[in-house]
Design a protein around this motif. Structure first.
Motif, PDB file in Angstrom:
ATOM      1  N   UNK A  13       0.832  -1.202   0.000  1.00 41.23           N
ATOM      2  CA  UNK A  13       0.000   0.000   0.000  1.00 41.23           C
ATOM      3  C   UNK A  13       0.865   1.249   0.000  1.00 41.23           C
ATOM      4  N   UNK A  14       0.301   2.321  -0.502  1.00 39.23           N
ATOM      5  CA  UNK A  14       1.003   3.608  -0.485  1.00 39.23           C
ATOM      6  C   UNK A  14       1.419   3.943   0.945  1.00 39.23           C
ATOM      7  N   UNK A  15       2.649   4.426   1.072  1.00 40.63           N
ATOM      8  CA  UNK A  15       3.197   4.732   2.387  1.00 40.63           C
ATOM      9  C   UNK A  15       3.997   3.598   2.985  1.00 40.63           C
ATOM     10  N   UNK A  84      11.141   3.312   1.025  1.00 40.93           N
ATOM     11  CA  UNK A  84      10.197   3.749   2.045  1.00 40.93           C
ATOM     12  C   UNK A  84       9.231   4.775   1.468  1.00 40.93           C
ATOM     13  N   UNK A  85       8.147   4.991   2.185  1.00 35.98           N
ATOM     14  CA  UNK A  85       7.143   5.986   1.770  1.00 35.98           C
ATOM     15  C   UNK A  85       6.759   5.795   0.308  1.00 35.98           C
ATOM     16  N   UNK A  86       6.465   4.575  -0.049  1.00 35.11           N
ATOM     17  CA  UNK A  86       6.173   4.254  -1.443  1.00 35.11           C
ATOM     18  C   UNK A  86       4.916   4.946  -1.933  1.00 35.11           C
ATOM     19  N   UNK A  87       4.953   5.305  -3.202  1.00 35.52           N
ATOM     20  CA  UNK A  87       3.849   5.999  -3.852  1.00 35.52           C
ATOM     21  C   UNK A  87       3.352   5.168  -5.036  1.00 35.52           C
ATOM     22  N   UNK A  88       2.108   5.340  -5.444  1.00 33.74           N
ATOM     23  CA  UNK A  88       1.621   4.595  -6.618  1.00 33.74           C
ATOM     24  C   UNK A  88       2.500   4.801  -7.852  1.00 33.74           C
ATOM     25  N   UNK A  89       3.081   5.962  -7.989  1.00 35.42           N
ATOM     26  CA  UNK A  89       3.942   6.229  -9.148  1.00 35.42           C
ATOM     27  C   UNK A  89       5.284   5.494  -9.091  1.00 35.42           C
ATOM     28  N   UNK A  90       5.553   4.811  -7.994  1.00 34.10           N
ATOM     29  CA  UNK A  90       6.743   3.959  -7.905  1.00 34.10           C
ATOM     30  C   UNK A  90       6.499   2.582  -8.512  1.00 34.10           C
ATOM     31  N   UNK A 116       4.458  -3.156  -7.053  1.00 31.32           N
ATOM     32  CA  UNK A 116       3.161  -2.528  -7.288  1.00 31.32           C
ATOM     33  C   UNK A 116       2.716  -1.832  -6.005  1.00 31.32           C
ATOM     34  N   UNK A 117       2.441  -0.552  -6.118  1.00 31.13           N
ATOM     35  CA  UNK A 117       2.020   0.241  -4.974  1.00 31.13           C
ATOM     36  C   UNK A 117       0.573   0.661  -5.186  1.00 31.13           C
TER      37      UNK A 117
END
Length: 119
Positions: A13-15, A84-90, A116-117
């Motif tokens: 999940x994001x974050x 860390x702090x993953x975003x959908x755009x990652x 996949x985020x």
């Protein structure tokens, strides 16, 4: 035969956080530049992070600076990418790359691991 094998990808999940690993075999990569790249669907492969062969200087794409950390463990011939702090755009397939000893250009590539985020 030189091989780079990535692992650690998945759905998060994001974050959230993930740690990617790139296990190298065939020879030591302690004196090689190591890098991570990524490719999202419909986009070109882009640079993410780099670990130089001398002094282990690190370099990051602006989009991941402050969130991702590249490191290596020479005893395991492995390079890591802590995300860390993953975003959908990652979201992308992440590839590991390595140079020959004391060189800057990449000669070896792994097959990639999917990250996949979800939002």
């Amino acid at each position: 035969q030189v091989q780079l094998i990535e692992s650690g990808g998945g759905l998060v999940q994001a974050g959230g956080s993930l740690r990617l690993s790139c296990a190298a075999s065939g020879r030591s990569f302690s004196n090689s530049a190591m890098g991570w790249f990524r490719q999202a669907p419909g986009k070109e492969r882009e640079f993410v992070a780099r670990l130089s062969w001398n002094r282990d200087n690190t370099y990051y794409a602006d989009s991941v600076k402050g969130r991702f950390t590249i490191s290596r463990d020479n005893t395991k011939n492995t390079v890591y990418l802590q995300m860390n702090s993953l975003k959908p755009e990652d979201t992308a397939v992440y590839y590991c790359a390595a140079s020959n000893p004391f060189r800057d250009e990449y000669n070896y590539w792994g097959r990639g691991t999917q990250v996949t985020v979800s939002s």
